[in-house]
Design a protein around this motif. Structure first.
Motif, PDB file in Angstrom:
ATOM      1  N   SER A 117       0.830  -1.215   0.000  1.00 47.88           N
ATOM      2  CA  SER A 117       0.000   0.000   0.000  1.00 47.88           C
ATOM      3  C   SER A 117       0.859   1.257   0.000  1.00 47.88           C
ATOM      4  O   SER A 117       0.535   2.241  -0.669  1.00 47.88           O
ATOM      5  CB  SER A 117      -0.951   0.011   1.193  1.00 47.88           C
ATOM      6  N   PHE A 118       1.960   1.253   0.713  1.00 46.77           N
ATOM      7  CA  PHE A 118       2.853   2.406   0.739  1.00 46.77           C
ATOM      8  C   PHE A 118       3.494   2.610  -0.631  1.00 46.77           C
ATOM      9  O   PHE A 118       3.568   3.732  -1.137  1.00 46.77           O
ATOM     10  CB  PHE A 118       3.951   2.229   1.799  1.00 46.77           C
ATOM     11  N   PHE A 119       3.951   1.525  -1.245  1.00 46.61           N
ATOM     12  CA  PHE A 119       4.593   1.615  -2.549  1.00 46.61           C
ATOM     13  C   PHE A 119       3.621   2.176  -3.589  1.00 46.61           C
ATOM     14  O   PHE A 119       3.953   3.099  -4.329  1.00 46.61           O
ATOM     15  CB  PHE A 119       5.117   0.242  -2.975  1.00 46.61           C
ATOM     16  N   VAL A 120       2.421   1.631  -3.630  1.00 51.46           N
ATOM     17  CA  VAL A 120       1.421   2.094  -4.601  1.00 51.46           C
ATOM     18  C   VAL A 120       1.085   3.561  -4.354  1.00 51.46           C
ATOM     19  O   VAL A 120       1.029   4.363  -5.294  1.00 51.46           O
ATOM     20  CB  VAL A 120       0.155   1.215  -4.575  1.00 51.46           C
ATOM     21  N   SER A 121       0.888   3.930  -3.097  1.00 48.57           N
ATOM     22  CA  SER A 121       0.582   5.319  -2.772  1.00 48.57           C
ATOM     23  C   SER A 121       1.710   6.252  -3.229  1.00 48.57           C
ATOM     24  O   SER A 121       1.452   7.331  -3.763  1.00 48.57           O
ATOM     25  CB  SER A 121       0.368   5.461  -1.264  1.00 48.57           C
ATOM     26  N   SER A 122       2.939   5.821  -3.050  1.00 47.24           N
ATOM     27  CA  SER A 122       4.080   6.628  -3.490  1.00 47.24           C
ATOM     28  C   SER A 122       4.123   6.763  -5.006  1.00 47.24           C
ATOM     29  O   SER A 122       4.541   7.797  -5.531  1.00 47.24           O
ATOM     30  CB  SER A 122       5.389   6.009  -2.998  1.00 47.24           C
ATOM     31  N   MET A 123       3.674   5.746  -5.707  1.00 47.81           N
ATOM     32  CA  MET A 123       3.705   5.762  -7.167  1.00 47.81           C
ATOM     33  C   MET A 123       2.553   6.579  -7.761  1.00 47.81           C
ATOM     34  O   MET A 123       2.578   6.925  -8.931  1.00 47.81           O
ATOM     35  CB  MET A 123       3.657   4.344  -7.735  1.00 47.81           C
ATOM     36  N   GLU A 124       1.561   6.906  -6.945  1.00 50.39           N
ATOM     37  CA  GLU A 124       0.430   7.701  -7.432  1.00 50.39           C
ATOM     38  C   GLU A 124       0.790   9.174  -7.611  1.00 50.39           C
ATOM     39  O   GLU A 124       0.078   9.907  -8.268  1.00 50.39           O
ATOM     40  CB  GLU A 124      -0.754   7.567  -6.472  1.00 50.39           C
ATOM     41  N   HIS A 125       1.907   9.583  -7.021  1.00 53.26           N
ATOM     42  CA  HIS A 125       2.325  10.986  -7.075  1.00 53.26           C
ATOM     43  C   HIS A 125       3.797  11.058  -7.470  1.00 53.26           C
ATOM     44  O   HIS A 125       4.652  10.520  -6.766  1.00 53.26           O
ATOM     45  CB  HIS A 125       2.114  11.664  -5.717  1.00 53.26           C
ATOM     46  N   HIS A 126       4.074  11.722  -8.568  1.00 59.23           N
ATOM     47  CA  HIS A 126       5.430  11.759  -9.114  1.00 59.23           C
ATOM     48  C   HIS A 126       6.453  12.283  -8.095  1.00 59.23           C
ATOM     49  O   HIS A 126       7.556  11.746  -7.997  1.00 59.23           O
ATOM     50  CB  HIS A 126       5.469  12.598 -10.400  1.00 59.23           C
ATOM     51  N   GLU A 127       6.076  13.297  -7.319  1.00 60.25           N
ATOM     52  CA  GLU A 127       7.043  13.860  -6.364  1.00 60.25           C
ATOM     53  C   GLU A 127       7.389  12.857  -5.267  1.00 60.25           C
ATOM     54  O   GLU A 127       8.521  12.795  -4.813  1.00 60.25           O
ATOM     55  CB  GLU A 127       6.556  15.194  -5.773  1.00 60.25           C
ATOM     56  N   ARG A 128       6.421  12.036  -4.847  1.00 60.94           N
ATOM     57  CA  ARG A 128       6.715  10.996  -3.847  1.00 60.94           C
ATOM     58  C   ARG A 128       7.579   9.900  -4.463  1.00 60.94           C
ATOM     59  O   ARG A 128       8.451   9.344  -3.801  1.00 60.94           O
ATOM     60  CB  ARG A 128       5.427  10.398  -3.292  1.00 60.94           C
ATOM     61  N   MET A 129       7.326   9.601  -5.730  1.00 64.70           N
ATOM     62  CA  MET A 129       8.145   8.606  -6.424  1.00 64.70           C
ATOM     63  C   MET A 129       9.597   9.081  -6.465  1.00 64.70           C
ATOM     64  O   MET A 129      10.513   8.306  -6.201  1.00 64.70           O
ATOM     65  CB  MET A 129       7.612   8.376  -7.832  1.00 64.70           C
ATOM     66  N   GLU A 130       9.790  10.363  -6.778  1.00 64.26           N
ATOM     67  CA  GLU A 130      11.137  10.933  -6.823  1.00 64.26           C
ATOM     68  C   GLU A 130      11.810  10.869  -5.448  1.00 64.26           C
ATOM     69  O   GLU A 130      13.001  10.565  -5.343  1.00 64.26           O
ATOM     70  CB  GLU A 130      11.097  12.374  -7.332  1.00 64.26           C
ATOM     71  N   MET A 131      11.056  11.147  -4.395  1.00 63.69           N
ATOM     72  CA  MET A 131      11.605  11.058  -3.039  1.00 63.69           C
ATOM     73  C   MET A 131      12.003   9.624  -2.708  1.00 63.69           C
ATOM     74  O   MET A 131      13.048   9.381  -2.120  1.00 63.69           O
ATOM     75  CB  MET A 131      10.594  11.566  -2.014  1.00 63.69           C
ATOM     76  N   LEU A 132      11.176   8.677  -3.098  1.00 67.75           N
ATOM     77  CA  LEU A 132      11.447   7.277  -2.816  1.00 67.75           C
ATOM     78  C   LEU A 132      12.698   6.797  -3.545  1.00 67.75           C
ATOM     79  O   LEU A 132      13.453   5.980  -3.018  1.00 67.75           O
ATOM     80  CB  LEU A 132      10.235   6.413  -3.197  1.00 67.75           C
ATOM     81  N   LEU A 133      12.940   7.330  -4.735  1.00 61.60           N
ATOM     82  CA  LEU A 133      14.150   6.965  -5.476  1.00 61.60           C
ATOM     83  C   LEU A 133      15.424   7.367  -4.736  1.00 61.60           C
ATOM     84  O   LEU A 133      16.481   6.788  -4.956  1.00 61.60           O
ATOM     85  CB  LEU A 133      14.141   7.598  -6.869  1.00 61.60           C
ATOM     86  N   LYS A 134      15.323   8.330  -3.846  1.00 58.39           N
ATOM     87  CA  LYS A 134      16.484   8.800  -3.092  1.00 58.39           C
ATOM     88  C   LYS A 134      16.739   8.000  -1.819  1.00 58.39           C
ATOM     89  O   LYS A 134      17.766   8.180  -1.169  1.00 58.39           O
ATOM     90  CB  LYS A 134      16.309  10.282  -2.740  1.00 58.39           C
ATOM     91  N   VAL A 135      15.813   7.141  -1.449  1.00 61.70           N
ATOM     92  CA  VAL A 135      15.950   6.366  -0.219  1.00 61.70           C
ATOM     93  C   VAL A 135      16.979   5.249  -0.437  1.00 61.70           C
ATOM     94  O   VAL A 135      16.841   4.452  -1.364  1.00 61.70           O
ATOM     95  CB  VAL A 135      14.593   5.749   0.195  1.00 61.70           C
ATOM     96  N   PRO A 136      18.000   5.188   0.420  1.00 64.89           N
ATOM     97  CA  PRO A 136      18.965   4.091   0.280  1.00 64.89           C
ATOM     98  C   PRO A 136      18.413   2.787   0.855  1.00 64.89           C
ATOM     99  O   PRO A 136      17.598   2.809   1.778  1.00 64.89           O
ATOM    100  CB  PRO A 136      20.167   4.575   1.095  1.00 64.89           C
ATOM    101  N   PHE A 137      18.842   1.697   0.297  1.00 63.29           N
ATOM    102  CA  PHE A 137      18.540   0.359   0.826  1.00 63.29           C
ATOM    103  C   PHE A 137      17.054   0.032   0.866  1.00 63.29           C
ATOM    104  O   PHE A 137      16.554  -0.511   1.841  1.00 63.29           O
ATOM    105  CB  PHE A 137      19.139   0.178   2.230  1.00 63.29           C
TER     106      PHE A 137
END
Length: 166
Positions: A25-45
């Motif tokens: 649910s967190f992953f899908v929610s993050s993918m619904e918004h481009h800015e959250r997707m970009e933030m998630l790409l910066k998360v290590p590990f």
């Protein structure tokens, strides 16, 4: 999408340590918004269990076109690791067995074995968790229970600094 998930780096449970595990649910929610997707790409590990990857494949057809497109773009980055576990959605006995191996008391705090699988994986890998599940996973009771494992259950990307391994 299955092909993209199959192409990601896979790691067995014994070698996975100090990750940031993403609930479906967190992953899908993050993918619904481009800015959250970009933030998630910066998360290590960052990682997802094979259980959550199977859930994602199952729900894919119910997602909007733009969300599916963002998920594919994210997966193509190859930034997320899949942690292989011995539990599969819909296999209630297997889910329960996996959870009980991590900590038999866990099911007293997360009553649904399919929800508890992610926390069990976090316990076994000493990893933190991001979830949107406010009813079963992001609860004060569970927060207290996982403290002695030195893991955190978080619900927002801005909580990231507190979730990173030392």
């Amino acid at each position: 999408m299955k092909e993209l998930l199959d192409n990601l780096l896979a790691m067995d449970l014994a070698h996975a340590r100090n990750l940031v595990l993403l609930d479906t649910s967190f992953f899908v929610s993050s993918m619904e918004h481009h800015e959250r997707m970009e933030m998630l790409l910066k998360v290590p590990f960052i990682a997802m269990t094979s259980f959550n990857a199977e859930e994602l494949i199952h729900i894919e057809r119910n997602l909007s076109h733009s969300t599916r497109k963002n998920i594919r773009a994210f997966l193509k980055e190859g930034k997320i690791v899949i942690v292989s576990i011995d539990a599969h959605p819909g296999d209630w006995k297997g889910e329960r067995a996996f959870v009980e191996l991590a900590d038999p008391a866990l099911l007293m705090h997360v009553h649904d074995p399919s929800d508890a699988v992610l926390i069990a994986a976090a316990i076994k890998t000493h990893s933190n968790v991001f979830t949107k599940d406010k009813h079963h996973l992001f609860t004060v009771e569970l927060q207290e229970f996982v403290k002695h494992y030195d893991i955190k259950v978080l619900k927002e990307l801005h909580d990231l600094k507190a979730s990173l391994p030392a």
